[in-house]
Design an enzyme around this catalytic site. Structure first.
Site, PDB file in Angstrom:
ATOM      1  N   CYS A 142      98.545 -11.485  -3.345  1.00 39.48           N
ATOM      2  CA  CYS A 142      99.134 -11.307  -4.367  1.00 39.48           C
ATOM      3  C   CYS A 142      98.657 -10.530  -5.437  1.00 39.48           C
ATOM      4  CB  CYS A 142      99.713 -12.458  -4.869  1.00 39.48           C
ATOM      5  SG  CYS A 142     101.228 -13.390  -3.754  1.00 39.48           S
TER       6      CYS A 142
ATOM      7  N   ASN B  48      93.244 -10.472  -2.458  1.00 39.90           N
ATOM      8  CA  ASN B  48      94.287 -11.498  -1.747  1.00 39.90           C
ATOM      9  C   ASN B  48      95.631 -10.774  -1.659  1.00 39.90           C
ATOM     10  OD1 ASN B  48      94.925 -12.128  -4.393  1.00 39.90           O
ATOM     11  ND2 ASN B  48      95.074 -14.111  -3.810  1.00 39.90           N
TER      12      ASN B  48
ATOM     13  N   GLU C 207      95.825 -11.352  -7.283  1.00 40.47           N
ATOM     14  CA  GLU C 207      95.167 -11.879  -8.410  1.00 40.47           C
ATOM     15  C   GLU C 207      93.766 -12.215  -8.001  1.00 40.47           C
ATOM     16  OE1 GLU C 207      97.420 -15.391  -6.506  1.00 40.47           O
ATOM     17  OE2 GLU C 207      97.438 -13.319  -6.486  1.00 40.47           O
TER      18      GLU C 207
END
Length: 401
Positions: free
Chosen positions: A106, A104, A108
């Site tokens: 960012c 995704n 994580e």
């Protein structure tokens, strides 16, 4: 998030895409590097480029040269980061569903094609037992069990943009339960972030959250049914019935940590006092409230001191502040890259998705510092790494001074 494999024929153009800091401002760039590539860097060898459509070799590049280009651009603009794609796929409990290629936005949550994920974060400020100088473990257990039930409900209640996304998301039912306020927790327990005691607490904390989360997902599997992808998964092989294929992520929690008045994610304090740009050009001055409270209680608070801290960010050279306070309130730039990675790698042991964490470098950091950090993160079994050198981006959101 834009991700390209390191053996793609267009990799050089991709690495150079943000050399001009005006380009792709709202994109994160990461290179998906393989173990083979990283070993070629260490051994100063060439590696092959592969056409993804034909899967045929189409050329060769010197791994060290490509790695140098990655680290030079990261030093200059913060991009690209690295995704250790082999480690991600090794640890993915749904190997039978195919290979993961990206994450995704960012980093994580490594995801399969069309897969979505629900994210949530526990505010660690709410589960501290100050009398015992420890975590309120029963309180944390209750919060985790509630969060698991809530996040699983969201998967069903969500409105999905396409049927494909809904189908793939409900097949694995992934969610990412994580933390915010980790630096707050350490400071309130008077534990230094970059210390063995800090590592020990990180290990105990995330291990407890994982075990409780898995237990809760298993209970939901008994009452609501296991996720459709459970059979043939790593959980199935381990005889662990699961409602959710993956359950843990540590997100950056930028905005929600401000709303919750908590430090962001698993990050150390960025600064004791700093300027934050919001809504494009408005600025607010943020002062760490725990530090302010202690400064007033210990009677070394003054407007002049706070003004100086806002200019400098760090308090390590400020002799007006007691040493025991300076040791606890370390900031991102006070901490060596090695310790940033130690904390990330310790937490990653208990996180089945991934972690969004930034290694903040001072303005004076060298390209070699970036290279060493990228290599260490790979060797430490992290799933990815992002760095940022202070002042390297014109429109920096958080600023010291």
């Amino acid at each position: 998030m834009a991700v390209l494999r390191v053996d793609h024929p267009d990799i050089i153009r991709f690495i150079e895409a943000k050399r001009s800091t005006n380009a792709l401002k709202n994109f994160n760039l990461s290179v998906a590097v393989t173990d083979r590539f990283m070993k070629a860097v260490e051994e100063d060898r060439e590696y092959y480029l592969v056409n993804p459509k034909t899967e045929k070799y189409v050329g060769r590049l010197k791994a060290k040269d490509v790695f140098s280009m990655i680290t030079q651009n990261a030093w200059k603009s913060g991009d690209p980061g690295l995704i250790f794609i082999d480690e991600i796929n090794r640890k993915h409990p749904g190997k039978h569903l195919g290979e993961i290629e990206t994450t995704n936005q960012c980093g994580e949550a490594p995801l399969l094609p069309y897969e979505g994920i629900v994210l949530g974060s526990l505010n660690l400020n709410k589960i501290i037992d100050l009398e015992k100088k420890d975590i309120d473990w029963p309180g944390l257990e209750k919060a985790v069990r509630t969060a698991v039930h809530f996040l699983d409900n969201v998967i069903d209640m969500n409105s999905y943009p396409t049927k494909e996304i809904e189908e793939h998301t409900k097949k694995t039912r992934k969610f990412g339960l994580g933390i915010m306020g980790f630096a707050d927790l350490l400071s309130k327990l008077k534990i230094k972030y970059d210390s063995e005691e800090g590592l020990e607490l990180a290990d105990r904390l995330m291990s407890f959250i994982k075990n409780t989360t898995y237990g809760s997902s298993s209970q939901l599997a008994e009452t609501r049914g296991a996720c459709p992808a459970w059979k043939e998964s790593e959980h199935y092989k381990a005889e662990r019935k699961m409602r959710n294929m993956a359950c843990l992520s540590i997100s950056p929690t930028g905005t929600i940590s401000i709303l919750a008045d908590a430090s962001s994610g698993c990050e150390p304090f960025f600064a004791i006092s700093f300027h934050k740009t919001v809504l494009g050009d408005s600025q607010i001055i943020h002062l760490n409230k725990a530090f302010e409270k202690i400064a007033k209680e210990r009677e070394f608070y003054s407007p002049e001191l706070i003004s100086r801290i806002a200019r400098e960010g760090s308090i390590q050279d400020n002799k007006d502040i007691p040493r025991d306070i300076r040791e606890v309130f370390v900031t991102a730039q006070d901490i060596s890259p090695e310790w940033h990675i130690k904390i990330q790698a310790t937490l990653q042991k208990h996180v089945d998705n991934s972690i969004s964490k930034t290694i903040n470098f001072p303005r004076t950091a060298s390209i070699k510092d970036v290279e060493n950090s990228y290599l260490l993160a790979w060797k430490s079994k992290c799933k990815g790494i992002t760095i940022y050198r202070d002042g390297s981006y014109e429109d920096q959101v958080i600023n010291i001074g």
